[in-house]
Design an enzyme around this catalytic site. Structure first.
Site: not given
Ligand code: UT7
Length: 334
Positions: A117, A258, A288
């Site tokens: 990520c 993020h 996500n």
């Protein structure tokens, strides 16, 4: 980060790609013990996109094509293509090679970067260093992940979290040191390996019938353990980059975090002393998307006219590894 050169690396173009097909929360409650209320209140996610046909390179190509179509960039001028991804088309060759061929960037070299990520963040710092060293003039950084290819759709803890997307930026040099990437603080800490990983398919556990039976080809996450570290890590590093550069909360136009969990984003904004109206959010639409979260936010908010030349931005991320960090930059596109 130290940059003694006369150049800063500045973002001069953005692009994005999201697949058309949507999975909403009701889809999961149709076959799992979950519901829209739980998912929205615990994560902020309402729906996510899934790429039914194709691979990560198709989305990476889509994002780069969008950037090219909107900036007029000639693919032959691209020097470097960096693709941040944990879902490459194949373990090798690099997805960057596949994108290079698809887009016709005849003069480019490039590679994939694996930092989960935080992949886009780490790739931006890498690309910026290529620019400020004077070695290369046009570096494309792409964050692209087909997370649905590694998600176990019978695991309610994780399958609701992820989606597919890609975003791209172009980095170029500027002698105007008031613009571009000004600082970064990046970290890795291997104590996180056991709580967020994909165990199968690599040299540790080459694929066998047994690794498949044990579901080792799927993403594994101990959500609560990761959550605790992510809240702390993302908030602290974001505040640190702001304080280190003597910025006040009012100096920051946008936090670009993020998008793993709206509660983590909220804690980061609070720690930085900035309101949620100054935070880029697209988790409700896409979930996500790992490397895709920050560049898709950038493309959407810029195109909505919400980001102006001279705006100070902070990118921040936390992910598997652990990997985490923050980048402070000033927007350079009119
Ligand atoms: O992007 C890379 C880094 N990753 C992250 O930053 C993700 C970090 N983790 C998280 O965002 C959160 O931990 C989750 C969203 C994954 C989970 O939220 P949580 O508040 O930490 O929930 P939990 O794991 O503690 O689970 C609470 C309860 C459990 O039930 P019991 O044991 O209390 O009876 C779970 O079994 O919620 C249950 N649960 C669900 N219930 C309904 C877990 N998943 C679901 C679900 N629907 N989908």
């Amino acid at each position: 980060m130290i940059n003694n050169s006369k150049y800063n690396a500045v973002i001069t173009g953005v692009g994005m790609y999201v697949p058309d097909d949507v999975l909403d929360n009701d889809y999961f409650s149709s076959y799992l013990d979950t519901n829209d209320e739980w998912i929205v209140s615990r994560t902020g996610i309402k729906e996510r996109r899934i790429l039914k046909n194709g691979a990560t390179s198709d989305m990476a190509y889509g994002a780069l094509k969008d950037l090219i179509d909107t900036t007029g960039l000639d693919p032959n001028e691209i020097d470097v293509i960096i693709v941040a991804t944990v879902t490459p088309d194949m373990l090798f060759p690099a997805t960057a090679c596949i994108v290079q061929e698809k887009i016709g960037a005849a003069n480019a070299w490039g590679f994939d970067l694996s930092a989960a990520c935080s992949g886009f963040l780490f790739a931006v710092q890498t690309g910026a260093a290529f620019i400020t060293s004077g070695a290369f003039k046009k570096v494309v950084v792409i964050g692209a992940d087909k997370m649905t290819s590694i998600v176990d759709y019978s695991d309610r803890n994780n399958c609701i979290l992820f989606g597919d997307a890609a975003g791209a930026i172009l980095l170029e040099a500027t002698e105007d040191k008031t613009l571009g990437i000004k600082d970064s603080i990046l970290h890795i800490d291997g104590t996180g390996v056991d709580v967020l990983n994909m165990k199968g398919g690599g040299s540790l556990n080459p694929p066998t019938h047994e690794t498949i039976d044990k579901k080792m080809h799927y993403l594994y996450q101990e959500g609560k353990a990761v959550y605790k570290r992510a809240v702390l890590g993302m908030a602290e590093v974001s505040a640190e980059v702001v304080e280190k550069n003597n910025l006040k909360p009012e100096d920051i136009a946008w936090l670009v975090p993020h998008q793993a969990n709206l509660r983590i984003i909220d804690s980061t904004a609070k720690r930085m002393g900035i309101g949620m109206e100054k935070v880029m959010i697209n988790i409700h639409k896409y979930g996500n998307t790992t490397s895709g979260t920050i560049p898709t936010c950038l493309a959407e908010y810029y195109r909505d006219g919400k980001v102006k030349k001279g705006d100070n931005l902070v990118f921040s991320a936390f992910g598997a590894g652990y990997t985490w960090g923050a980048i402070y930059l000033t927007w350079g596109i009119d």
